[in-house]
Design a protein around this motif. Structure first.
Motif, short mmCIF file in Angstrom:
data_model
loop_
_atom_site.label_atom_id
_atom_site.label_comp_id
_atom_site.label_asym_id
_atom_site.label_seq_id
_atom_site.Cartn_x
_atom_site.Cartn_y
_atom_site.Cartn_z
N ASP A 77 0.84 -1.20 0.00
CA ASP A 77 0.00 0.00 0.00
C ASP A 77 0.88 1.25 0.00
OD1 ASP A 77 -2.38 -1.33 0.00
OD2 ASP A 77 -2.85 -1.02 2.12
N LYS A 78 0.35 2.33 -0.57
CA LYS A 78 1.08 3.61 -0.57
C LYS A 78 0.48 4.51 0.51
CE LYS A 78 2.81 2.29 -4.65
NZ LYS A 78 1.71 1.61 -5.32
N VAL A 79 1.37 5.08 1.33
CA VAL A 79 0.96 5.97 2.41
C VAL A 79 1.63 7.32 2.19
CG1 VAL A 79 1.07 6.37 4.90
CG2 VAL A 79 0.67 4.05 4.03
N THR A 80 0.82 8.37 2.03
CA THR A 80 1.38 9.70 1.80
C THR A 80 1.70 10.37 3.13
OG1 THR A 80 0.34 10.06 -0.34
CG2 THR A 80 0.84 12.03 0.94
N ILE A 81 2.95 10.82 3.26
CA ILE A 81 3.40 11.55 4.45
C ILE A 81 3.68 12.99 4.01
CG2 ILE A 81 5.18 11.72 6.25
CD1 ILE A 81 5.55 8.67 6.01
N GLU A 114 -1.63 20.05 -6.67
CA GLU A 114 -0.41 19.21 -6.62
C GLU A 114 -0.64 18.04 -5.67
OE1 GLU A 114 3.43 21.96 -7.31
OE2 GLU A 114 2.30 22.45 -5.53
N ILE A 115 -1.25 18.31 -4.51
CA ILE A 115 -1.53 17.24 -3.54
C ILE A 115 -2.43 16.18 -4.19
CG2 ILE A 115 -2.70 16.69 -1.35
CD1 ILE A 115 -1.76 19.50 -0.38
N GLU A 116 -3.45 16.65 -4.90
CA GLU A 116 -4.35 15.72 -5.59
C GLU A 116 -3.58 14.86 -6.58
OE1 GLU A 116 -8.11 16.05 -8.65
OE2 GLU A 116 -7.92 17.62 -7.13
N PHE A 117 -2.67 15.48 -7.33
CA PHE A 117 -1.85 14.73 -8.29
C PHE A 117 -1.00 13.67 -7.57
CE2 PHE A 117 2.39 14.20 -10.14
CZ PHE A 117 2.07 13.65 -11.37
N TYR A 118 -0.32 14.08 -6.49
CA TYR A 118 0.56 13.14 -5.77
C TYR A 118 -0.24 11.97 -5.19
CZ TYR A 118 4.03 16.95 -5.81
OH TYR A 118 4.90 17.93 -6.18
N LEU A 119 -1.42 12.24 -4.64
CA LEU A 119 -2.24 11.17 -4.06
C LEU A 119 -2.72 10.20 -5.15
CD1 LEU A 119 -4.40 13.22 -1.51
CD2 LEU A 119 -2.44 11.77 -1.00
N ASN A 120 -3.12 10.75 -6.29
CA ASN A 120 -3.63 9.91 -7.38
C ASN A 120 -2.51 9.16 -8.10
OD1 ASN A 120 -6.37 10.36 -7.01
ND2 ASN A 120 -6.31 12.27 -8.18
N GLU A 121 -1.41 9.85 -8.33
CA GLU A 121 -0.28 9.23 -9.03
C GLU A 121 0.22 8.01 -8.26
OE1 GLU A 121 2.67 9.17 -12.20
OE2 GLU A 121 0.65 9.96 -11.96
N SER A 122 0.26 8.13 -6.93
CA SER A 122 0.76 7.04 -6.09
C SER A 122 -0.33 6.04 -5.70
CB SER A 122 1.37 7.61 -4.80
OG SER A 122 0.37 8.29 -4.05
N GLU A 123 -1.60 6.42 -5.95
CA GLU A 123 -2.75 5.61 -5.51
C GLU A 123 -2.72 5.39 -4.00
OE1 GLU A 123 -2.52 2.11 -8.06
OE2 GLU A 123 -3.85 3.08 -9.50
N SER A 124 -2.41 6.46 -3.27
CA SER A 124 -2.33 6.38 -1.81
C SER A 124 -3.70 6.07 -1.21
CB SER A 124 -1.82 7.71 -1.24
OG SER A 124 -0.45 7.87 -1.52
N VAL A 125 -3.68 5.22 -0.15
CA VAL A 125 -4.92 4.90 0.55
C VAL A 125 -5.00 5.62 1.90
CG1 VAL A 125 -5.22 2.66 -0.56
CG2 VAL A 125 -3.88 2.81 1.55
#
Length: 574
Positions: A77-81, A114-125
């Motif tokens: 899983d991808k976790v955005t910090i 940009e945050i939206e892009f990073y979350l979607n690009e990584s498919e963060s949950v």
């Protein structure tokens, strides 16, 4: 890697630095866990008056890992910090690694889009950020796959006396989060660790498994996620210590470079914690706070961008500062001018330091640094010698043909810190990582340089169009795409303008559509739009309206002409 295959003229000039190292074969967490076993009572990090030992840090990482497992984080899983340099960020980073997930590191000051892009690009949950950034995440959450948002607060990591002061000053400015907000507050998140069965949260991962995603413009200037492995980070930690034979476990590194940046995460945090060092965490950089911590904590190592050293030189009240504790001062992220190096070396000497600034070079695609001036010798204008097990070649741009010593070409790099891939970008990855006849996979940096007969590397410039402002990479084409989407803009061109403090600042030139006036109201409308879509560090400081933008013979905007104009203006101002 065998030096017989590739020329390595620097091998004879490394001094005490070894040419080859043996690397830890495990995860980033396991490397830090080993340090906690060896040095349980050493301080791992200091944060605003509070010290945490390796034993305490390990317990906190394990609590975080259990909480992550309890809310459903699984292997891969991808976790955005999106946090500053604070204890929660450090513990989360290793906890994500411990449960087999991947940390997606982003700038907390990024614009909403940009945050939206990073979350979607990584498919963060899952996303973790500070209370003051909650609104930005909440506004774009429905456009992403994020299931949970955890909200941390700086006050949670402070000692009681400092917490009281914080709540009376900076803490008062932070808007309260609604009680019914669909988020998990940090304390509630950590409490969930009690619901996790022992051992069930540990996931076996390997050295070559992906562990971290950092962002950069790649070779084409469009934002890409750079996938880095456990081995990439652990190799860097070993290399940083090997290139600094004066390091001893317990030595202190001032960690002011941000965690979402390879320099901050790789050099200032992981290289220290994986080798028994001590991090002085600085959540918000100001030259004054930085200088104060160097002397107050008697720091042994500092790493920063040229902007930082320029700022320290300008700081009043430094006459009695004692920098005698310093063993290493590193500059990277941008070219250190010969003049600034001389000035800062004198500054260090005047403040009782016995060392000089050592310039390095690297790319996010190699975590960060992969070349550094050795402790025993330097050459004016050089970025130093390659790290152990790291090979540099200078080739005709885009080819595998090496140029003779002293001639300019493209810098290509092979070694244990070279990235795994660009996320979701197989074509860009294939263009950037190329296997040569020597059997090595080489990273094409897009940077121009030369190498002399002793293996010293000289950085000459960037083949790709890029602005470096305060050490951050800013890609003009990205800013232009955003500007061109504004209703009033016909065409735009973004350049870097010389700046004595930031080295370069971002300026936009705009040709308006018919019917729009080149007045202050239009300018403010464009700047307000930019603030919503562009991170603070990349924001244009000015928008200049032009009836026409200069063009090249093939009809492209001649950005170099605009750069020349601005340089000429700067020269006149002097």
């Amino acid at each position: 890697m065998s030096e017989a295959v590739v020329k390595a003229p620097w091998k004879e000039h490394l001094g005490e630095v070894p040419f080859h190292l043996d690397y830890f074969d495990g995860t980033m967490f396991e490397a830090v866990e080993e340090m906690a076993r060896l040095y349980p009572n050493y301080i791992a990090y200091d944060f605003m008056g509070k010290s945490t030992t390796y034993r305490q840090m390990l317990a906190e990482i394990e609590r975080c890992a259990k909480a992550l497992k309890t809310i459903g984080i699984r292997e891969g899983d991808k976790v955005t910090i999106a946090l500053p340099n604070c204890p929660q960020a450090v513990c989360l980073f290793y906890a994500v690694n411990l449960v087999g997930a991947i940390s997606n590191m982003i700038h907390p000051l990024s614009a909403e889009k940009e945050i939206e892009f990073y979350l979607n690009e990584s498919e963060s949950v899952l996303a973790i950020t500070l209370d003051q950034f909650y609104d930005k995440f909440e506004r774009i959450r429905q456009n992403t796959k994020v299931v949970n948002i955890v909200i941390a607060s700086v006050k949670d990591a402070l000692s009681k006396p400092i917490r009281a002061g914080y709540m009376l000053t900076a803490g008062r400015k932070i808007e309260k989060i609604p009680t019914d907000a669909p988020v998990l507050m940090w304390k509630d998140f950590i409490r969930l660790s009690r619901s996790c069965f022992y051992k069930s949260y540990k996931v076996e991962r390997h050295s070559e498994d992906p562990a971290v995603i950092l962002y950069s413009g790649g070779t084409t200037g469009t934002t890409k996620g750079i996938v880095l492995t456990n081995r990439n980070f652990n190799a860097l930690g070993k290399q940083i210590i090997a290139t600094n034979p004066m390091f001893r476990p317990g030595d202190k590194m001032l960690a002011a470079m941000p965690l979402f940046h390879g320099f901050g995460l790789g050099v200032c945090i992981h290289s220290m914690l994986s080798q028994g060092g001590r991090c002085i965490l600085i959540p918000r950089f100001t030259p004054k706070s930085y200088a104060k911590q160097i002397t107050k904590k008697k720091c042994n190592f500092i790493a920063g961008v040229p902007t930082l050293y320029e700022a320290l030189l300008r700081l009043p009240g430094m006459e009695s500062a004692d920098f005698s504790s310093l063993k290493g001062v590193f500059s990277g992220g941008d070219s250190l001018s010969i003049e600034l190096k001389k000035k800062f070396d004198k500054f260090l000497y005047d403040h009782h330091a016995v060392i000089q600034v050592r310039e390095g070079y690297g790319a996010t695609e190699t975590v960060c640094a992969c070349c550094l001036t050795p402790p025993h010798m330097h050459k004016e204008g050089s970025i130093g010698l390659p790290f152990p097990d790291t090979f540099f070649k200078i080739v005709e741009p885009g080819t595998d043909r090496e140029v003779p010593y002293g001639e300019e070409g493209e810098i290509v790099i092979a070694g244990p810190t070279v990235m795994r891939e660009y996320m979701n970008q197989p074509e860009e990855t294939a263009q950037t990582l190329r296997r040569h006849a020597d059997g090595f996979t080489w990273l094409y940096t897009g940077d121009l340089g030369a190498m002399d007969e002793e293996g010293f590397v000289f950085f000459r410039g960037r083949a790709k169009r890029m602005i470096i402002s305060s050490g951050y990479n800013v890609y003009p084409s990205q800013i232009e795409n955003i500007l061109d989407a504004h209703e009033a803009v016909q065409m735009s061109c973004v350049i870097g303008v010389p700046d004595t403090y930031r080295m370069q600042k971002v300026k936009a030139f705009v040709k308006l559509k018919a019917g729009y006036l080149p007045d202050e109201e239009t300018k403010q409308s464009i700047l307000a739009y930019c603030r919503k879509h562009i991170a603070k560090y990349a924001m244009p400081y000015d928008v200049e309206f032009r009836e026409e933008l200069p063009k090249t013979l093939v009809g492209k905007v001649a950005y170099r002409m605009l750069e020349e104009e601005e340089r000429a203006k700067a020269g006149q101002a002097l």
